[in-house]
Design a protein around this motif. Structure first.
Motif, PDB file in Angstrom:
ATOM      1  N   SER A  54       1.298   1.659   1.436  1.00  0.00           N
ATOM      2  CA  SER A  54       2.433   2.450   2.651  1.00  0.00           C
ATOM      3  C   SER A  54       2.768   3.918   1.586  1.00  0.00           C
ATOM      4  O   SER A  54       3.020   4.709   2.020  1.00  0.00           O
ATOM      5  CB  SER A  54       3.544   2.052   2.464  1.00  0.00           C
ATOM      6  OG  SER A  54       4.240   1.729   1.106  1.00  0.00           O
ATOM      7  N   CYS A  55       2.126   4.326   0.900  1.00  0.00           N
ATOM      8  CA  CYS A  55       2.659   5.507   0.055  1.00  0.00           C
ATOM      9  C   CYS A  55       2.098   6.580   1.170  1.00  0.00           C
ATOM     10  O   CYS A  55       3.129   7.639   0.696  1.00  0.00           O
ATOM     11  CB  CYS A  55       2.487   5.403  -1.443  1.00  0.00           C
ATOM     12  SG  CYS A  55       0.284   5.502  -2.141  1.00  0.00           S
ATOM     13  N   GLN A  56       1.186   6.281   1.572  1.00  0.00           N
ATOM     14  CA  GLN A  56       0.831   7.708   2.382  1.00  0.00           C
ATOM     15  C   GLN A  56       1.795   7.735   3.033  1.00  0.00           C
ATOM     16  O   GLN A  56       2.297   9.347   3.831  1.00  0.00           O
ATOM     17  CB  GLN A  56      -0.255   7.493   3.590  1.00  0.00           C
ATOM     18  CG  GLN A  56      -1.419   7.257   2.407  1.00  0.00           C
ATOM     19  CD  GLN A  56      -2.563   7.031   2.964  1.00  0.00           C
ATOM     20  OE1 GLN A  56      -4.075   6.201   2.614  1.00  0.00           O
ATOM     21  NE2 GLN A  56      -3.232   7.839   3.806  1.00  0.00           N
ATOM     22  N   TYR A 109      12.828  10.097  -0.012  1.00  0.00           N
ATOM     23  CA  TYR A 109      11.971   9.141  -0.471  1.00  0.00           C
ATOM     24  C   TYR A 109      11.720   9.314  -1.938  1.00  0.00           C
ATOM     25  O   TYR A 109      12.088   8.414  -2.849  1.00  0.00           O
ATOM     26  CB  TYR A 109      10.825   8.651   0.544  1.00  0.00           C
ATOM     27  CG  TYR A 109      10.836   7.339   0.240  1.00  0.00           C
ATOM     28  CD1 TYR A 109      11.360   6.288   0.835  1.00  0.00           C
ATOM     29  CD2 TYR A 109       9.083   6.851  -0.923  1.00  0.00           C
ATOM     30  CE1 TYR A 109      10.866   4.903   0.538  1.00  0.00           C
ATOM     31  CE2 TYR A 109       9.063   5.333  -1.280  1.00  0.00           C
ATOM     32  CZ  TYR A 109      10.227   4.230  -0.452  1.00  0.00           C
ATOM     33  OH  TYR A 109       9.398   3.151  -0.519  1.00  0.00           O
ATOM     34  N   LEU A 110      11.067  10.008  -2.202  1.00  0.00           N
ATOM     35  CA  LEU A 110      10.768  10.110  -3.579  1.00  0.00           C
ATOM     36  C   LEU A 110      12.231  10.084  -4.669  1.00  0.00           C
ATOM     37  O   LEU A 110      12.655   9.585  -5.482  1.00  0.00           O
ATOM     38  CB  LEU A 110       9.691  11.109  -4.114  1.00  0.00           C
ATOM     39  CG  LEU A 110       8.458  11.233  -3.546  1.00  0.00           C
ATOM     40  CD1 LEU A 110       7.516  12.739  -3.173  1.00  0.00           C
ATOM     41  CD2 LEU A 110       7.751  10.252  -4.398  1.00  0.00           C
ATOM     42  N   ASP A 113       1.871   4.931 -17.236  1.00  0.00           N
ATOM     43  CA  ASP A 113       1.609   3.429 -16.243  1.00  0.00           C
ATOM     44  C   ASP A 113       2.810   3.772 -15.305  1.00  0.00           C
ATOM     45  O   ASP A 113       3.727   3.474 -15.535  1.00  0.00           O
ATOM     46  CB  ASP A 113       1.952   2.125 -16.789  1.00  0.00           C
ATOM     47  CG  ASP A 113       1.570   1.304 -16.533  1.00  0.00           C
ATOM     48  OD1 ASP A 113       1.358   1.123 -15.400  1.00  0.00           O
ATOM     49  OD2 ASP A 113       0.957   0.001 -16.788  1.00  0.00           O
ATOM     50  N   LEU A 114       2.250   3.832 -14.079  1.00  0.00           N
ATOM     51  CA  LEU A 114       3.282   4.062 -12.433  1.00  0.00           C
ATOM     52  C   LEU A 114       4.027   2.769 -12.623  1.00  0.00           C
ATOM     53  O   LEU A 114       5.157   3.233 -12.135  1.00  0.00           O
ATOM     54  CB  LEU A 114       2.175   4.595 -11.322  1.00  0.00           C
ATOM     55  CG  LEU A 114       3.271   4.679 -10.149  1.00  0.00           C
ATOM     56  CD1 LEU A 114       4.193   6.018 -10.343  1.00  0.00           C
ATOM     57  CD2 LEU A 114       2.120   4.724  -8.634  1.00  0.00           C
ATOM     58  N   SER A 115       3.305   1.602 -12.483  1.00  0.00           N
ATOM     59  CA  SER A 115       4.074   0.852 -12.492  1.00  0.00           C
ATOM     60  C   SER A 115       4.969   0.288 -13.417  1.00  0.00           C
ATOM     61  O   SER A 115       6.462  -0.675 -13.324  1.00  0.00           O
ATOM     62  CB  SER A 115       3.019  -0.730 -12.784  1.00  0.00           C
ATOM     63  OG  SER A 115       2.765  -0.794 -14.192  1.00  0.00           O
ATOM     64  N   LEU A 143       8.534   3.262  -6.791  1.00  0.00           N
ATOM     65  CA  LEU A 143       7.111   3.556  -5.951  1.00  0.00           C
ATOM     66  C   LEU A 143       5.855   2.935  -6.813  1.00  0.00           C
ATOM     67  O   LEU A 143       5.213   3.041  -5.157  1.00  0.00           O
ATOM     68  CB  LEU A 143       7.198   5.269  -6.256  1.00  0.00           C
ATOM     69  CG  LEU A 143       8.631   6.724  -6.441  1.00  0.00           C
ATOM     70  CD1 LEU A 143       8.848   7.442  -7.310  1.00  0.00           C
ATOM     71  CD2 LEU A 143       9.193   6.329  -4.475  1.00  0.00           C
ATOM     72  N   ALA A 144       5.815   2.286  -7.757  1.00  0.00           N
ATOM     73  CA  ALA A 144       4.610   1.937  -8.088  1.00  0.00           C
ATOM     74  C   ALA A 144       4.453   0.539  -7.179  1.00  0.00           C
ATOM     75  O   ALA A 144       3.158   0.766  -6.745  1.00  0.00           O
ATOM     76  CB  ALA A 144       4.616   1.266  -9.546  1.00  0.00           C
ATOM     77  N   GLU A 145       5.490  -0.131  -6.035  1.00  0.00           N
ATOM     78  CA  GLU A 145       5.341  -0.503  -5.019  1.00  0.00           C
ATOM     79  C   GLU A 145       4.877  -0.208  -3.899  1.00  0.00           C
ATOM     80  O   GLU A 145       3.796  -0.667  -2.647  1.00  0.00           O
ATOM     81  CB  GLU A 145       6.429  -1.628  -5.238  1.00  0.00           C
ATOM     82  CG  GLU A 145       7.090  -2.552  -5.626  1.00  0.00           C
ATOM     83  CD  GLU A 145       8.421  -2.540  -5.904  1.00  0.00           C
ATOM     84  OE1 GLU A 145       9.109  -2.226  -4.205  1.00  0.00           O
ATOM     85  OE2 GLU A 145       9.412  -3.571  -6.547  1.00  0.00           O
ATOM     86  N   ASP A 146       4.550   1.012  -3.616  1.00  0.00           N
ATOM     87  CA  ASP A 146       4.178   1.277  -2.394  1.00  0.00           C
ATOM     88  C   ASP A 146       2.646   1.874  -1.968  1.00  0.00           C
ATOM     89  O   ASP A 146       1.719   2.776  -2.210  1.00  0.00           O
ATOM     90  CB  ASP A 146       4.850   2.948  -2.015  1.00  0.00           C
ATOM     91  CG  ASP A 146       6.343   3.114  -2.240  1.00  0.00           C
ATOM     92  OD1 ASP A 146       6.774   1.437  -1.455  1.00  0.00           O
ATOM     93  OD2 ASP A 146       7.126   3.242  -2.175  1.00  0.00           O
TER      94      ASP A 146
END
Length: 328
Positions: A31-33, A40-41, A112-114, A120-123
C-alpha cells in the motif's frame, strides 16, 4: 550513444539467470504507493532523529565530501526534502537533502526498514525474488528533487523499488571498470553527462545504459554493475539487498554491503605487495614484468568476449510500455 534498459515481460528468474539489469513493472509493493505522501511519511515517521546528507549543490560527491552530515527529526527532514526553497536550513535556502537509512548500530547492523521504521514497513511488501535467509538489508532512501548520487558499485544483487517520484538511473557494466577511473568502489567521474575528457579521456569508452523509474517500478541491479542516480522529482525508494554468494564470501564486519568479497580483498592486497616488489627493479624491468602480470590477469580472469556478446544483443533495446510480471 545511450542504451536503454529493457522492461521485462518475462519472469524475474530470466533476469537473474542472465544477471543483467532490467526494469520490472507490475510487481506489488504493497500500500506504500498510495499512502506515502509527505504528510503521511511525516506522521508515521514522527520525530525520530535521522542522520542525513546536506549539500549546497545537488550533485553529491562522496570522494571529496562536498556535503555535511546533519541530524533532523524525520518529519522535519521529509518536509524540507520535499521543498525547493527552505525557510529553515543548515547551509543555504536551496540546499539538497538525502537520507540513506542506517542500522541502530551503524558499525555493526545493516539497515532494515522493519526495524528502523516499523510503521512504514507495514506498507511495503518486500519482493519475494530471493530466499528469506539470503536477505541482507532494506535501505530507506529519500531524495530532494535534482539530487544526483556518485557512480559506484555494490557487491550484492539488489532491487531498487521506486515508490514515489521519478528517478533516472545510469548504469555501466563491470567490464567497463577500466574506463571509469575508480577510487575504491566509486568513479572519479562526477559529471557523467558532461565529463572532463582531458582528465578522463577513456570515459567515452564506457557503454552507458539508462532508464527512468516511475512510481511502482523495480530496477534489478546485479552485483558489480556501476550505477548513478538522479532524482527527477522528490522521491522515496527502498533498496533491498541479498547475499547471492555463499555467506562466508562476504566481510562479516560490513553493515553497508559494499565491501569487496573476502577473497577479492585478499587478491587486491596481494597485488599491492607484488607492485611494491616490482619497485625494487629498474624502470624498464618494472614495465616489462608489469605487462607480463597484466597478460596473466587477462588470461585468468577476463570474460570480455562473452559479456560483450550479451551487451550487443541488448545494446539497442528501448523501453516498451507493457508491464512485467513477477514469477508465479
Amino acid at each position: 550513444m545511450c542504451r536503454y534498459l529493457q522492461v521485462w515481460t518475462e519472469t524475474y528468474f530470466c533476469v537473474t539467470f542472465l544477471h543483467r539489469p532490467a526494469v520490472l513493472r507490475g510487481v506489488c509493493l504493497g500500500s506504500c504507493q498510495d499512502k506515502w505522501t509527505v504528510e503521511y511519511l511525516g506522521q508515521k515517521g514522527g520525530d525520530k532523529e535521522v542522520k542525513i546528507h546536506v549539500s549546497t549543490v545537488p550533485q553529491m560527491d562522496f570522494l571529496h565530501k562536498n556535503f555535511a552530515y546533519k541530524t533532523l527529526p524525520f518529519n522535519e527532514f521529509v518536509k524540507r526534502a520535499s521543498e525547493t526553497k527552505h525557510s529553515d536550513f543548515f547551509l543555504c535556502e536551496d540546499e539538497s537533502y538525502y537520507l540513506r537509512s542506517l542500522g541502530e548500530d551503524v558499525r555493526k547492523e545493516p539497515a532494515d526498514l522493519s526495524k528502523q521504521f516499523p510503521d512504514l514497513a507495514e506498507d511495503f511488501q518486500v519482493p519475494d525474488f530471493f530466499n528469506p535467509d539470503q536477505f541482507f538489508s532494506s535501505v530507506f532512501r529519500i531524495s530532494s528533487c535534482g539530487l544526483q548520487l556518485w557512480t559506484h558499485y555494490d557487491v550484492m544483487d539488489n532491487l531498487l523499488a521506486q515508490v514515489t517520484g521519478m528517478k533516472r538511473v545510469v548504469l555501466y557494466s563491470p567490464q567497463d571498470a577500466l574506463h571509469l577511473y575508480l577510487s575504491g568502489d566509486k568513479s572519479e567521474v562526477l559529471d557523467i553527462d558532461g565529463p572532463d575528457l582531458k582528465r578522463f579521456p577513456d570515459f567515452v569508452k564506457a557503454k552507458r545504459y539508462e532508464c527512468v523509474l516511475e512510481p511502482g517500478d523495480l530496477l534489478f541491479i546485479p552485483a558489480l554493475w556501476f550505477h548513478n542516480t538522479l532524482a527527477l522529482q522528490f522521491g522515496v525508494g527502498v533498496n533491498v539487498f541479498w547475499r547471492h554468494l555463499p555467506t562466508d564470501s562476504y566481510d562479516k564486519k560490513d553493515p553497508y554491503g559494499n565491501k569487496d568479497p573476502v577473497a577479492a580483498t585478499r587478491a587486491l592486497q596481494a597485488l599491492e605487495r607484488a607492485l611494491h616488489t616490482l619497485d625494487e627493479l629498474p624502470a624498464d624491468y618494472r614495465d616489462f614484468y608489469g605487462r607480463r602480470m597484466i597478460q596473466r590477469i587477462q588470461k585468468r580472469t577476463y570474460c570480455d568476449g562473452l559479456s560483450r556478446t550479451h551487451a550487443q544483443k541488448d545494446s539497442d533495446t528501448t523501453l516498451p510500455s507493457s508491464p512485467s510480471t513477477k514469477p508465479g
